[in-house]
Design a protein around this motif. Structure first.
Motif, PDB file in Angstrom:
ATOM      1  N   VAL A 169      44.338  36.985  -6.403  1.00 18.25           N
ATOM      2  CA  VAL A 169      44.050  37.860  -5.455  1.00 18.25           C
ATOM      3  C   VAL A 169      42.743  38.947  -5.893  1.00 18.25           C
ATOM      4  CG1 VAL A 169      46.404  37.968  -4.491  1.00 18.25           C
ATOM      5  CG2 VAL A 169      45.839  39.412  -6.362  1.00 18.25           C
ATOM      6  N   GLU A 170      42.254  39.406  -4.984  1.00 20.06           N
ATOM      7  CA  GLU A 170      41.364  40.702  -5.208  1.00 20.06           C
ATOM      8  C   GLU A 170      42.027  41.906  -5.972  1.00 20.06           C
ATOM      9  OE1 GLU A 170      38.232  39.742  -4.564  1.00 20.06           O
ATOM     10  OE2 GLU A 170      38.247  38.306  -2.780  1.00 20.06           O
ATOM     11  N   GLU A 171      41.202  42.697  -6.716  1.00 23.76           N
ATOM     12  CA  GLU A 171      41.890  43.692  -7.081  1.00 23.76           C
ATOM     13  C   GLU A 171      42.403  44.777  -6.211  1.00 23.76           C
ATOM     14  OE1 GLU A 171      39.300  44.747 -10.855  1.00 23.76           O
ATOM     15  OE2 GLU A 171      40.393  46.858 -10.207  1.00 23.76           O
ATOM     16  N   GLY A 172      43.579  45.013  -6.417  1.00 27.79           N
ATOM     17  CA  GLY A 172      44.202  45.977  -5.482  1.00 27.79           C
ATOM     18  C   GLY A 172      44.830  45.340  -4.316  1.00 27.79           C
ATOM     19  N   ALA A 173      45.117  44.151  -4.004  1.00 28.08           N
ATOM     20  CA  ALA A 173      45.468  43.515  -2.793  1.00 28.08           C
ATOM     21  C   ALA A 173      47.135  43.373  -2.720  1.00 28.08           C
ATOM     22  CB  ALA A 173      44.950  41.988  -2.934  1.00 28.08           C
ATOM     23  N   ASP A 174      47.553  43.626  -1.869  1.00 29.24           N
ATOM     24  CA  ASP A 174      49.000  43.593  -1.667  1.00 29.24           C
ATOM     25  C   ASP A 174      49.563  42.190  -1.618  1.00 29.24           C
ATOM     26  OD1 ASP A 174      51.500  43.884  -0.708  1.00 29.24           O
ATOM     27  OD2 ASP A 174      51.008  45.263   1.157  1.00 29.24           O
TER      28      ASP A 174
END
Lengths: 327, 327
Positions: free
Chosen positions: A204-209
């Motif tokens: 996942v991208e940084e900070g994704a839920d």
């Protein structure tokens, strides 16, 4: 020497180039691409790379064109087009559109008196052969096809379209308990969920839920909803290390009963365990290029499938040798 | 309707009669035997049973004769004889004599303009098809054939010839560790002993010397000497309860490497797990009877093997249906 051309230089085309080297009776004449030919780096620099528009100039110099494009966009156009000028082999694998595709290629090949093997590969292809063979021998039985463990490009793409996903791969995995039931001759009725499960590895991208992404995957209609789906989040390093291959495989299992009292269970099983799906598929295409070349020389023209081509045509050995050594 | 005759009514012939019932486009016209026809009790009383000498009278009434005799004594004579009058299918399985047998049947069938499928079954037959297919697709690989678990009549007979033995059965069993190595793509060189082991169940006459019999079995040249052989003495009741079936099966496994760097291992496996060897073999013969009938109608005459016959000829479905449903 059978003179071969390759149309399309992606994974399949690269696999075909490598496979041709193992056949002493074949020679790769040229590779055709839609890209700028100068940007294509192929295995053997002595093989010419041309823009696909130049292919027509090779009539008479190439015996068989191996069409390595995709079934969604390339082959529906390339199949009928190239069979106007060359014998062809392709791996058209859109099952529901095979009848239509067959008709288009057949008409084109009949008009040009060429031979075109369509839908060559392992499914459609080797798996289809085993389904037909088993059903014909044991008509009172039942056939099952399981796929995997292997990467599904379509399912991987679907995950990658979710917001916050950077990289993803999805493995289709046959359910072992169901495989066992089929092998034991129980002839079960299996639901979608009972046949395959799905395992996803996601970066996942940084900070994704992550929770939201996992939920979105597991509830996605058609792709994941009807399956037991497992989602594992991993780092990009892990992804690059463990999940960039293209393994696949599967099983065609047929069980049937024989004898006056139908007392005896008989199980026929065909399976593949592939470390590279495209390299294996292209190896099949290359063997069928030999068959197409020979069929055409005998005047057997038009579109052909794996159901129409005797196995002897695939081998470089003589019929006498085959009977003595392999029968 | 394809009109079928059966020549020879042992295990294979009985299996063929039962199998034909599952094919709606076939009709069993008559059974031919060397015994007194009155002593033959077959499944369907409406099917005529005749002495084999009467077979010639059925020219024009039978499309395909399924020859269910043995390869040692019956087929070398019956194959060339019956192909003078009928299309035929047989299971000639003496591998070393196939070229000679092929030539004899081919000459006879060409002269009469008939079609004769020879050496049909699972080995030779389905196994041979898989050997050819795999070798053609992955020429840089290696093929292995394992048999079993299954009863070997030849080995069982050899034990029964030992003094003091009342009943005996021998199972050929593939060595699991070797199967695993082959599946893992190790391409091992395997000795006879590493491929199969032998398990014998023996009933002795009262007072027989078991130790002596066991030693005689285990040291028997050609049959047991080169194998790991296990001998178990059992009671006649146990024998009749557990060891009168005719199970068999086996594996054809081919592994090969693909790609520019030959980095990817690919494994193709075909296997059979049969509760009745003769019933399965006869089911294959019956499917090939359909192929032979069709080939002959198209003028494709002479002797044929599994290498020469397109799979579509085995099925009662139309080519359109096959492409739509099974490809």
């Amino acid at each position: 020497m059978i003179k071969i051309g390759i149309v399309g230089y992606g994974n399949l085309g690269r696999g075909a180039e490598a496979a041709i080297r193992h056949h002493a009776d074949m020679e790769l004449v040229a590779i055709f691409t839609r890209r700028d030919p100068k940007t294509v780096i192929n295995l053997d620099k002595s093989v010419q790379v041309w823009h696909v528009d130049k292919a027509r100039d090779f009539v008479g110099e190439i015996d068989v064109m191996i069409l390595c494009g995709g079934s969604a966009n390339d082959l529906p156009e390339q199949g009928p087009y190239f069979s106007r000028f060359f014998n062809t082999v392709d791996s058209f694998d859109n099952h529901s559109k095979i009848p239509e595709y067959y008709n288009a290629v057949h008409a084109s090949a009949m008009a040009s008196r060429k031979t075109s093997a369509i839908s060559i590969g392992w499914d459609p292809g080797l798996f289809s052969m085993n389904r037909l063979l088993a059903e014909s021998i044991l008509p009172q039985g039942k056939s099952y096809t399981f796929w995997g463990k292997g990467v599904s490009q379509g399912h991987s793409d679907a995950i990658r379209r979710i917001k916050g996903v950077k990289k993803a791969v999805q493995y289709t995995i046959p359910v072992q308990e169901s495989l066992k039931k089929v092998r034991d001759g129980e002839m079960p009725d299996l639901t979608t969920r009972e046949k395959h499960r799905r395992e996803c590895f996601v970066v996942v991208e940084e900070g994704a839920d992550k929770e939201k992404i996992s939920h979105e995957i597991k509830t996605m209609p058609a792709y994941f909803k009807d399956y037991e789906t497992k989602v594992t989040f991993i780092s990009e390093e892990e992804f690059m290390r463990d999940h960039t291959g293209m393994p696949h495989g599967g099983f065609v299992i047929h069980s049937g009963r024989t004898g006056a009292a139908a007392a005896h269970n008989q199980v026929i099983e065909f399976s593949l365990q592939l470390e590279s799906n495209p390299e294996f598929t292209s190896s099949i295409l290359v063997a069928y290029a030999r068959a197409v070349y020979r069929l055409n020389r005998e005047g057997q023209i038009g579109a052909k499938t794996v159901f129409d081509i005797p196995l002897a045509y695939l081998s470089s050995r003589t019929p006498e040798d085959l009977r003595r050594e392999l029968l």
